[in-house]
Design a protein around this motif. Structure first.
Motif, short mmCIF file in Angstrom:
data_model
loop_
_atom_site.label_atom_id
_atom_site.label_comp_id
_atom_site.label_asym_id
_atom_site.label_seq_id
_atom_site.Cartn_x
_atom_site.Cartn_y
_atom_site.Cartn_z
N ARG A 22 4.41 -6.71 27.75
CA ARG A 22 5.36 -7.19 26.74
C ARG A 22 6.30 -8.23 27.34
NH1 ARG A 22 10.56 -5.83 25.20
NH2 ARG A 22 11.08 -6.34 23.03
N GLY A 23 6.45 -8.22 28.66
CA GLY A 23 7.27 -9.23 29.31
C GLY A 23 6.83 -10.65 29.02
N ASN A 24 5.54 -10.84 28.72
CA ASN A 24 5.06 -12.19 28.38
C ASN A 24 5.75 -12.71 27.13
OD1 ASN A 24 3.25 -12.36 30.56
ND2 ASN A 24 1.68 -11.26 29.43
N LEU A 25 5.95 -11.84 26.16
CA LEU A 25 6.69 -12.22 24.95
C LEU A 25 8.13 -12.60 25.31
CD1 LEU A 25 7.13 -12.37 21.86
CD2 LEU A 25 7.54 -9.90 21.91
N LEU A 26 8.77 -11.81 26.15
CA LEU A 26 10.16 -12.07 26.53
C LEU A 26 10.29 -13.40 27.28
CD1 LEU A 26 11.20 -8.49 27.71
CD2 LEU A 26 11.41 -9.50 25.44
N VAL A 27 9.33 -13.66 28.16
CA VAL A 27 9.37 -14.91 28.95
C VAL A 27 9.22 -16.12 28.03
CG1 VAL A 27 8.14 -16.27 30.68
CG2 VAL A 27 8.60 -13.86 31.10
N LEU A 28 8.24 -16.07 27.14
CA LEU A 28 8.04 -17.21 26.24
C LEU A 28 9.27 -17.43 25.36
CD1 LEU A 28 4.34 -16.70 25.12
CD2 LEU A 28 5.25 -18.61 26.45
N ALA A 29 9.83 -16.33 24.84
CA ALA A 29 11.01 -16.47 23.99
C ALA A 29 12.17 -17.07 24.76
CB ALA A 29 11.39 -15.10 23.42
N HIS A 30 12.38 -16.61 25.99
CA HIS A 30 13.48 -17.14 26.80
C HIS A 30 13.29 -18.62 27.10
CE1 HIS A 30 16.37 -17.70 30.05
NE2 HIS A 30 15.37 -18.16 30.79
N ARG A 31 12.09 -19.03 27.48
CA ARG A 31 11.86 -20.42 27.88
C ARG A 31 11.91 -21.35 26.67
NH1 ARG A 31 10.56 -20.66 33.15
NH2 ARG A 31 9.71 -22.78 33.04
N ALA A 32 11.55 -20.84 25.51
CA ALA A 32 11.67 -21.66 24.30
C ALA A 32 13.13 -21.81 23.91
CB ALA A 32 10.87 -21.03 23.17
N ARG A 33 13.88 -20.71 23.88
CA ARG A 33 15.29 -20.76 23.48
C ARG A 33 16.12 -21.61 24.43
NH1 ARG A 33 14.90 -14.41 22.12
NH2 ARG A 33 14.53 -14.58 19.87
N ALA A 34 15.76 -21.55 25.73
CA ALA A 34 16.48 -22.36 26.71
C ALA A 34 16.30 -23.85 26.46
CB ALA A 34 16.02 -22.01 28.13
#
Length: 240
Positions: A22-34
């Motif tokens: 599930r961390g893959n979802l969190l990483v993508l969300a973080h890098r997009a929002r940043a």
């Protein structure tokens, strides 16, 4: 960048979600929002229909029983296959990766896969557990990869896919190659989660989703991901 809201689907968390995937979802969300992109994360359980309008689809790993159930429901739903045909980015991990092929082995027998990638999986002579690393396909521009693997399968690639990487440590598909890719679909045995260890792979998926070259994405401060990568590669070197 074209997208104002990035819709990321995490498929079947009730069946396929092991080893931090599930961390893959969190990483993508973080890098997009940043980078100023709004994100709509969507967790779709196995009793729900898969949306056709998402921008990135993620599948994690799981054990034999849940994997077989997931295959049946994905085949019945059909939305993931249509997403692949439409060129949507898909990242599938371990059991999810095996599901994308023509067939996989679980519960002592072969099951039909989704035929999204030209590959098939069966059982290996031993379980592959531990660190995995490799040199990624140069066309992808993501450099060396690093992750954690824990699987009993072996995956055999057909002519219509390319290996994600050539193995330098660990087993991956067969001791020589790791993962596979074709178009905007990537399958891999890397847990970790893989995108935390490989930020360039995360950015590749984001770039595909928003329709730009990865070099056009605004740069981020990757000091901590790079420290993690250095630590894992250094640990491998020390153990060899």
């Amino acid at each position: 960048m074209a997208l104002s809201t990035l819709r990321i689907v995490w498929l079947y968390p009730d069946l396929l979600s092991t080893y931090g995937d599930r961390g893959n979802l969190l990483v993508l969300a973080h890098r997009a929002r940043a980078r100023g992109i709004d994100v709509e994360p969507m967790q779709i359980r196995s009793d729900q229909h898969i949306p056709h309008t998402a921008d990135i689809y993620l599948i994690g790993g799981g054990e034999d029983g849940p994997q077989a159930v997931a295959a049946d429901r994905l085949l019945q739903d059909g939305a993931l296959s249509r997403a692949a045909e439409a060129g949507k980015p898909i990242l599938a991990i371990c059991a999810g990766y095996q599901l994308l092929g023509a067939s996989f082995y679980a519960n002592g027998r072969a099951y039909e896969g989704l035929n999204i990638l030209d590959l098939r999986s069966d059982r290996g002579p031993s379980r592959a557990v531990g660190e995995i690393a490799g040199e990624a396909a140069p066309q992808l521009g993501i450099g060396p990869i690093t992750g954690f693997e824990n699987h009993g399968g072996r995956t055999h690639l057909g002519e219509a896919v390319q290996p994600l990487a050539r193995v330098t440590a660990g087993v991956g598909n067969d001791g020589a190659t790791e993962g596979a890719w074709a178009g905007h679909v990537i399958g891999t045995y890397m847990h970790g989660p893989g995108l935390a260890r490989n930020p360039k792979l995360a950015d590749l998926l984001l770039a595909w989703a928003v329709g730009v070259n990865p070099a056009q994405l605004p740069p981020l401060d990757d000091t901590w991901p790079e420290r993690l990568r250095h630590e894992r590669f250094a640990a491998l070197s020390a153990s060899q």
